[in-house]
Design a protein around this motif. Sequence first.
Motif, mmCIF file in Angstrom:
data_model
loop_
_atom_site.group_PDB
_atom_site.id
_atom_site.type_symbol
_atom_site.label_atom_id
_atom_site.label_comp_id
_atom_site.label_asym_id
_atom_site.label_seq_id
_atom_site.Cartn_x
_atom_site.Cartn_y
_atom_site.Cartn_z
ATOM 1 N N VAL A 672 0.896 -1.184 0.000
ATOM 2 C CA VAL A 672 0.000 0.000 0.000
ATOM 3 C C VAL A 672 0.919 1.214 0.000
ATOM 4 C CG1 VAL A 672 -1.816 1.242 1.198
ATOM 5 C CG2 VAL A 672 -1.798 -1.265 1.225
ATOM 6 N N ILE A 673 0.979 1.915 -1.136
ATOM 7 C CA ILE A 673 1.981 2.963 -1.345
ATOM 8 C C ILE A 673 1.251 4.275 -1.618
ATOM 9 C CG2 ILE A 673 4.001 3.652 -2.679
ATOM 10 C CD1 ILE A 673 4.174 0.698 -3.582
ATOM 11 N N ASP A 674 1.680 5.333 -0.912
ATOM 12 C CA ASP A 674 1.132 6.672 -1.212
ATOM 13 C C ASP A 674 2.280 7.632 -1.416
ATOM 14 O OD1 ASP A 674 1.742 8.399 1.287
ATOM 15 O OD2 ASP A 674 0.873 6.577 2.187
ATOM 16 N N ASP A 675 1.996 8.699 -2.134
ATOM 17 C CA ASP A 675 3.007 9.748 -2.335
ATOM 18 C C ASP A 675 2.657 10.980 -1.526
ATOM 19 O OD1 ASP A 675 0.783 10.496 -3.711
ATOM 20 O OD2 ASP A 675 1.778 10.832 -5.636
ATOM 21 N N GLY A 676 2.171 10.748 -0.279
ATOM 22 C CA GLY A 676 1.765 11.828 0.612
ATOM 23 C C GLY A 676 2.926 12.488 1.320
ATOM 24 N N ILE A 677 2.626 13.042 2.517
ATOM 25 C CA ILE A 677 3.620 13.861 3.221
ATOM 26 C C ILE A 677 4.667 13.016 3.933
ATOM 27 C CG2 ILE A 677 1.958 15.725 3.527
ATOM 28 C CD1 ILE A 677 1.600 14.807 6.413
ATOM 29 N N GLY A 678 4.389 11.684 4.096
ATOM 30 C CA GLY A 678 5.354 10.803 4.750
ATOM 31 C C GLY A 678 5.254 10.867 6.266
ATOM 32 N N ILE A 679 5.995 9.997 6.923
ATOM 33 C CA ILE A 679 5.995 9.890 8.385
ATOM 34 C C ILE A 679 7.363 10.326 8.883
ATOM 35 C CG2 ILE A 679 5.708 8.328 10.352
ATOM 36 C CD1 ILE A 679 4.119 6.485 8.525
ATOM 37 N N PRO A 680 7.448 11.263 9.822
ATOM 38 C CA PRO A 680 8.749 11.655 10.375
ATOM 39 C C PRO A 680 9.459 10.458 11.000
ATOM 40 C CG PRO A 680 7.047 13.223 11.001
ATOM 41 C CD PRO A 680 6.336 12.071 10.370
ATOM 42 N N GLY A 681 10.764 10.458 10.900
ATOM 43 C CA GLY A 681 11.531 9.328 11.408
ATOM 44 C C GLY A 681 11.336 9.086 12.882
ATOM 45 N N GLY A 682 11.115 10.119 13.667
ATOM 46 C CA GLY A 682 10.928 9.953 15.095
ATOM 47 C C GLY A 682 9.629 9.264 15.455
ATOM 48 N N ASN A 683 8.646 9.281 14.538
ATOM 49 C CA ASN A 683 7.348 8.656 14.820
ATOM 50 C C ASN A 683 7.270 7.201 14.371
ATOM 51 O OD1 ASN A 683 6.464 11.076 15.889
ATOM 52 N ND2 ASN A 683 5.459 11.762 14.000
ATOM 53 N N LEU A 684 8.180 6.771 13.494
ATOM 54 C CA LEU A 684 8.092 5.411 12.953
ATOM 55 C C LEU A 684 8.102 4.325 14.032
ATOM 56 C CD1 LEU A 684 10.317 5.606 9.744
ATOM 57 C CD2 LEU A 684 7.848 5.222 9.866
ATOM 58 N N PRO A 685 8.936 4.425 15.070
ATOM 59 C CA PRO A 685 8.921 3.348 16.071
ATOM 60 C C PRO A 685 7.610 3.255 16.854
ATOM 61 C CG PRO A 685 10.973 4.597 16.192
ATOM 62 C CD PRO A 685 10.032 5.381 15.328
#
Length: 742
Positions: A672-685
């Motif tokens: 499931v791929i989007d070209d949106g704003i993305g997730i900040p690296g600090g929030n990924l965990p």
Amino acid sequence: MTLTPTPSSATPHTILVATSSAYDHAGLEQTLARHGYHVRAVSRGNEALDVARSGDVALAVVDVALAGSASLELCQMVRQLCGLQVPLYLLSTAPHPEEHARALHIGATDYLPLSIEADDLAEKILVRLHAILPAPATRALPTMATLEVNYHTMLAGSPDTILLMQRGTNLLLDVNRRARQHFGLTEAELVQTDLPSLCPPLQPDGRTSKAVFAEQVAAMMGGATQMVALTMQHSTGRLIDCELRMVPLNSGAHRLMHVRVVDVTARNRSAALRDGKNKLLEMIARSAPQAEILERLMLLIESQSPDVICTVMLLGPDGRTVATATGPRMPRAYLDALVGLPIGPSAGSCGTAMYRRATVIVADIDHDPLWTPYREVAARFDLRACWSIPIMQDSTTVIGSFAMYYRTARAPADDELALIGTASHLAGIAITRTRREEELLRHREHLEELVAARTLELLQSKEQAEQVNEELTAALENLSLTQEELVRRDKLAALGALVAGVAHELNTPIGNSLVMASTMSERTAELRRELEGGLRRSVLETYLDQAASADQVVLRNLNRAAALVASFRHIAVDGANSQRSRFLLGEQVGHLLHTMEADLRRQGVTLEQAIDQSLELDSYATPLLQALRQLIDNAVVHGFGSGKLGKAGTLRVAAYDSSGGGDSGGEIAIDVIDDGIGIPGGNLPRIYDPFFTTRMGAGGSGLGLYVTHNIVTGVLGGHIDVASKVGVGTRFTLRLPKTAPL
């Protein structure tokens, strides 16, 4: 010869052959069988009589040695049993005129030597029985009776050693040129002697040559052998191993013997060398002492040439000086003089061969510069030639030398070079084997010491390990207690966080509903008071408006609370209430995307899909579609921003076989791929933590990805990966087994 018809079944067709010694019965039978006769061969008189009584004997052949006394009783009895019409041939090992006369007297058809060839005897039998016709005489050609051959001319032209000897006296009557070369004597010298005089006085077995020769000639004349083995002697004293092929010749009153002499010295030496090499290899294989092997090797080489003297020299540990020198026929004083000498470019034959790692041939010690420092020592021991070859452990390591000395100046022939090469090779095998065994013994002794020391270390280590193990066991028990306490605390902390999250989420709609309920309760009380004093229409309409507004607020907040409660129920989702089935992934996902496509288009999101329509799963369709819906909703809300402030973009859903095969035990992947704003690296965990959201109060509960993670890793038995970059977009990948776990 012209063939005639074979005998009929009524005609006797057995040929009786009674002989006491070996005869070529097979050759005789093979020839007679072509004409319908078969041979009955016997070796005893009673057996011959049994065959004679059968009445089927067409011809009898009897050895006079079986006939008994001088009256030849057996022959007479065979004649009586077979009848006068049956031909009778007598065979004799030593034909004699008197015996011939007795044979004819008893009615023998013919009297023949036992040495007659099988094909000649078969021809006589077939002619006598009229099975074939005798060969007609050819005009203008001599017959065997009238043919005369110049024996001396034939003898002189033969390439073999030929002697004409008188039987009885053994005197030589004629010799050819090859015989003169063979014995190193002139023709006059040869014809003035007898054949035993050409031999040494004694044969190798210790018996006199005259006795051995007489015995073997008698055996040959008796038909026991056709070859006489004899050691003869060259005029120089050199012994020659010979085989004598002798054929008796009768010329009137002369009893002659044609003797062909074959020199088998080279053949015998070759056989002796082969046998000696095999014995040496056996000695090496059974780890015989090195000195014994080397001595046997040198004696073997010396047996190949009576003039050679062999030595073996071994290098010392320094690789520069001679450590030992041995030789069974070399004087001890000479060998002792070699020990300690250095090798070098001019160190005699052996020292130079070891230095050069190549064969060194010195044909004349007196005039070769390599022997200048040692010429006097060699002359003292009457050594005139020395050929030496290095003994190699491998292609680069020299360990000694093998030398062949002669007391006359001479160069080697090709066979002698091959012989010294063989000697060096065998010596190398023996010495290398011994050294490796000694090295192995040293390693074994050292290994035993190491094992003993290591065993002591291991015992000490074991004691230390047992002590440490006791300490670790105690620490493990404490750690287990601590771990249980931490798990209990973690569970309580997780439960507290969950309860706090649930309370936080439900507090707002429930609080709003309570506020509106309290307000409407106060408004209702005021309305009752005004109703007692008279109710105006405007007041009632105001109340009704407020009640309707409050009703909407309460209803909206209660619906919000109900939706939150419904989402909480998916936190611990399992497959107990889901139906497992085999389905095509493309159909299920395609239907889901079709229902969501219109809503996504209204929010400015373009939906793309690339799904392998052949993918089939044995899994839970409903939880899978729920997880995909959560991922799509998460992309719309957080990737593009739902509502009027949302940005346009593209959402791509792809599914493919990631195991590289179509078997049911493989794995599929859904992107499931989007070209949106993305997730900040600090929030990924933290994205899978419950109630974690970056849009609190703006449509996000923080449970979407948490529920998705539980479904994928729990019910579906797979795992979920995420990759995101701010400003570029996000990719969620579900990796699911084609067959979900039970």
